[in-house]
Design a protein around this motif. Structure first.
Motif, PDB file in Angstrom:
ATOM      1  N   GLN A   1       0.852  -1.187   0.000  1.00 29.30           N
ATOM      2  CA  GLN A   1       0.000   0.000   0.000  1.00 29.30           C
ATOM      3  C   GLN A   1       0.892   1.242   0.000  1.00 29.30           C
ATOM      4  OE1 GLN A   1      -1.978  -1.479   3.642  1.00 29.30           O
ATOM      5  NE2 GLN A   1      -3.887  -1.102   2.576  1.00 29.30           N
ATOM      6  N   PRO A   2       0.653   2.181  -0.905  1.00 28.08           N
ATOM      7  CA  PRO A   2       1.509   3.376  -0.992  1.00 28.08           C
ATOM      8  C   PRO A   2       1.431   4.216   0.272  1.00 28.08           C
ATOM      9  CG  PRO A   2      -0.466   3.632  -2.338  1.00 28.08           C
ATOM     10  CD  PRO A   2      -0.450   2.208  -1.879  1.00 28.08           C
ATOM     11  N   LEU A   3       2.505   4.968   0.531  1.00 32.65           N
ATOM     12  CA  LEU A   3       2.594   5.790   1.731  1.00 32.65           C
ATOM     13  C   LEU A   3       3.238   7.118   1.362  1.00 32.65           C
ATOM     14  CD1 LEU A   3       2.136   5.706   4.840  1.00 32.65           C
ATOM     15  CD2 LEU A   3       4.502   4.940   5.051  1.00 32.65           C
ATOM     16  N   SER A   4       2.550   8.205   1.661  1.00 31.95           N
ATOM     17  CA  SER A   4       3.054   9.532   1.299  1.00 31.95           C
ATOM     18  C   SER A   4       4.143   9.984   2.272  1.00 31.95           C
ATOM     19  CB  SER A   4       1.915  10.548   1.325  1.00 31.95           C
ATOM     20  OG  SER A   4       1.478  10.762   2.663  1.00 31.95           O
ATOM     21  N   PRO A   5       5.010  10.887   1.857  1.00 26.47           N
ATOM     22  CA  PRO A   5       6.043  11.425   2.763  1.00 26.47           C
ATOM     23  C   PRO A   5       5.437  12.052   4.010  1.00 26.47           C
ATOM     24  CG  PRO A   5       6.553  12.005   0.494  1.00 26.47           C
ATOM     25  CD  PRO A   5       5.170  11.407   0.480  1.00 26.47           C
ATOM     26  N   GLU A   6       4.287  12.715   3.848  1.00 20.53           N
ATOM     27  CA  GLU A   6       3.627  13.349   5.004  1.00 20.53           C
ATOM     28  C   GLU A   6       3.166  12.299   6.011  1.00 20.53           C
ATOM     29  OE1 GLU A   6       3.746  15.870   1.551  1.00 20.53           O
ATOM     30  OE2 GLU A   6       2.819  13.888   1.821  1.00 20.53           O
ATOM     31  N   ALA A   7       2.623  11.188   5.499  1.00 21.82           N
ATOM     32  CA  ALA A   7       2.159  10.119   6.387  1.00 21.82           C
ATOM     33  C   ALA A   7       3.339   9.471   7.108  1.00 21.82           C
ATOM     34  CB  ALA A   7       1.376   9.081   5.599  1.00 21.82           C
ATOM     35  N   LYS A   8       4.458   9.321   6.418  1.00 20.93           N
ATOM     36  CA  LYS A   8       5.660   8.780   7.059  1.00 20.93           C
ATOM     37  C   LYS A   8       6.086   9.667   8.228  1.00 20.93           C
ATOM     38  CE  LYS A   8       7.875   6.908   2.904  1.00 20.93           C
ATOM     39  NZ  LYS A   8       9.127   6.973   2.112  1.00 20.93           N
ATOM     40  N   THR A   9       6.157  10.966   7.954  1.00 18.20           N
ATOM     41  CA  THR A   9       6.598  11.916   8.988  1.00 18.20           C
ATOM     42  C   THR A   9       5.674  11.874  10.197  1.00 18.20           C
ATOM     43  OG1 THR A   9       7.572  13.381   7.330  1.00 18.20           O
ATOM     44  CG2 THR A   9       7.072  14.335   9.478  1.00 18.20           C
ATOM     45  N   ARG A  10       4.377  11.875   9.944  1.00 20.02           N
ATOM     46  CA  ARG A  10       3.404  11.849  11.038  1.00 20.02           C
ATOM     47  C   ARG A  10       3.493  10.540  11.828  1.00 20.02           C
ATOM     48  NH1 ARG A  10       1.210  14.188  15.092  1.00 20.02           N
ATOM     49  NH2 ARG A  10      -1.018  13.842  15.398  1.00 20.02           N
ATOM     50  N   THR A  11       3.677   9.441  11.122  1.00 15.48           N
ATOM     51  CA  THR A  11       3.788   8.143  11.794  1.00 15.48           C
ATOM     52  C   THR A  11       5.016   8.095  12.685  1.00 15.48           C
ATOM     53  OG1 THR A  11       2.644   7.023   9.980  1.00 15.48           O
ATOM     54  CG2 THR A  11       3.964   5.652  11.447  1.00 15.48           C
ATOM     55  N   LEU A  12       6.147   8.568  12.173  1.00 14.58           N
ATOM     56  CA  LEU A  12       7.374   8.558  12.961  1.00 14.58           C
ATOM     57  C   LEU A  12       7.275   9.468  14.176  1.00 14.58           C
ATOM     58  CD1 LEU A  12      10.093   8.532  10.144  1.00 14.58           C
ATOM     59  CD2 LEU A  12       9.475   6.667  11.685  1.00 14.58           C
ATOM     60  N   GLU A  13       6.633  10.615  14.006  1.00 10.05           N
ATOM     61  CA  GLU A  13       6.473  11.542  15.131  1.00 10.05           C
ATOM     62  C   GLU A  13       5.647  10.917  16.244  1.00 10.05           C
ATOM     63  OE1 GLU A  13       4.713  14.987  13.401  1.00 10.05           O
ATOM     64  OE2 GLU A  13       6.618  15.868  12.743  1.00 10.05           O
TER      65      GLU A  13
END
Length: 409
Positions: free
Chosen positions: A20-32
């Protein structure tokens, strides 16, 4: 925020979803939010979770390169594994849903490294792997024409819809080619009761989570009591753990009320130890010895079973299974038969993240009533069996046969 469920680690069968694709914004929010959750709640004595931001930064290039949820979670989990503990893991939204519902899409088999490939260790009833005739103990030697190696992800690389495998059958050593298809299946496996010998019951428990119903387990133990079974085999092979309450429930069916079942060493307990003794300690055994057992069995409607008990374990037995096995050995002198366990015993919770991911967070360590830490310390069986995988036919199961032999002594 959804209610957090206290649990012990569980094993998941097969793959969970397509890429499933993952946007850069979603990555950042997930890591935070992942870092916030771990900093705020995760605790294991002696583990410094403040190192997580630097550890993630070292993997920045890999995290940026990950284009889908699965690749991203795999990279994050590589970082989390470097802490050297169990029960800390990032789940994709699909994997989190599978954990909660017991429904999955995949091939439906679990695998373990073997000398010549990957041994089939579990099969989900109703899955495609079970439908094409694979059996526990069969060995996958090739995947898509290449050696299988010892990494189970090779069978399901990149969430592929099909996987052509070469299998060496356990039954006769013959080789066959099988095309696995990704299909929906249930990971819920309920406990069963069988009778491998007159007067000997075998209680097989696949999980302490999905499929574990306390009324249903009570009914099975009532059947054991009604039949006046002289001995009980508790089969915890490939049981990766589950809910704390369910492991406590089972122990209360096997031990008198008030029997110590161990100590959970929490952040608060370590702080209390420092306040009361004036000493700092990251040794959970020392803290547990000072505090004493904080877990005990409770009175149930059904009296605890009085006959002999033998426990079966293997490398797939983790967490709650290891707690039950160790307590029965220490408090009931029960024999443990099979292969060494996983050595993965921490109490944890699953916390949802805003992006749909879910993180498993360790909250406390566990020490047995006799002062043994099981995390990174697998249980060694009293009787070791070379092949500890459950057999399709009970009459030819090496561990069951070893248990019956031990019970006659």
């Amino acid at each position: 925020m959804k209610k957090l469920v206290v649990t012990l680690a569980l094993s998941l069968l097969g793959a969970t979803a397509f890429a499933q694709p993952l946007s850069p914004e979603a990555k950042t929010r997930t890591l935070e939010t992942l870092q916030q959750a771990i900093a705020r709640r995760a605790f294991v004595p002696g583990v410094d979770f403040s190192k997580l931001p630097d550890a993630l930064e070292k993997r920045r290039a890999e995290l940026d390169k990950a284009e889908d949820m699965r690749a991203f979670s795999n990279t994050v989990n590589q970082v989390l594994r470097d802490f050297g503990i169990s029960h800390i893991r990032l789940f994709t939204p699909a994997a989190a849903q599978q954990r909660r519902t017991g429904q999955a899409i995949g091939f439906g088999l679990g695998m373990a490294p073997a000398p010549d490939g990957l041994a089939v260790s579990t099969l989900a009833p109703g899955s495609h792997a079970a439908g094409v005739g694979l059996a526990i103990g069969d060995v996958i030697t090739e995947v898509e024409g290449k050696p299988a190696g010892n990494n189970p992800t090779s069978v399901d690389q990149d969430g592929r819809e099909t996987s052509l495998i070469t299998v060496k059958r356990k039954a006769d050593g013959a080789q066959k080619h099988v095309m696995l298809l990704r299909k929906p299946y249930s990971t819920i496996r309920k406990p069963t009761l069988t009778w491998p010998a007159p007067g000997v019951a075998r209680f097989t428990l696949p999980s302490f989570t999905n499929g574990y119903s306390q009324p249903e387990v009570d009914a099975l133990f009532a059947e054991v009591a009604k039949a006046k079974a002289k001995a009980l085999i508790v089969d915890l092979r490939n049981n990766g753990g589950g809910l704390v309450n369910n492991s406590a429930h089972l122990l209360s069916l096997l031990l008198p009320p008030g029997t110590p079942t161990g100590c959970s060493v929490t952040r608060q307990m370590v702080a209390e130890y420092k306040e009361k003794t004036g000493k700092e300690s990251s040794d959970p055994i020392e803290v547990a010895k000072w505090k004493g057992p904080d877990r005990k069995t409770t009175l149930r409607k059904l009296p605890p079973y009085q006959g002999k008990v033998v426990v079966l374990i293997n490398r797939g037995s983790a967490s709650a299974s290891e707690i039950v096995s160790s307590v029965l050995r220490e408090e009931r002198k029960s024999l443990v038969i099979g292969q060494p366990s996983a050595g993965a015993v921490l109490t944890s919770i699953f916390a949802p993240l805003p992006t749909g991911f879910e993180v498993q967070l360790p909250l406390s360590d566990y020490i047995t009533p006799k002062g043994v830490r099981l995390e990174k310390n697998p249980i060694k069986p009293d009787v070791e069996v070379a092949n500890a995988l459950p057999a399709k036919e009970e009459a030819s199961d090496p561990c069951v046969l070893a248990a019956l032999k031990a019970l006659t002594k």
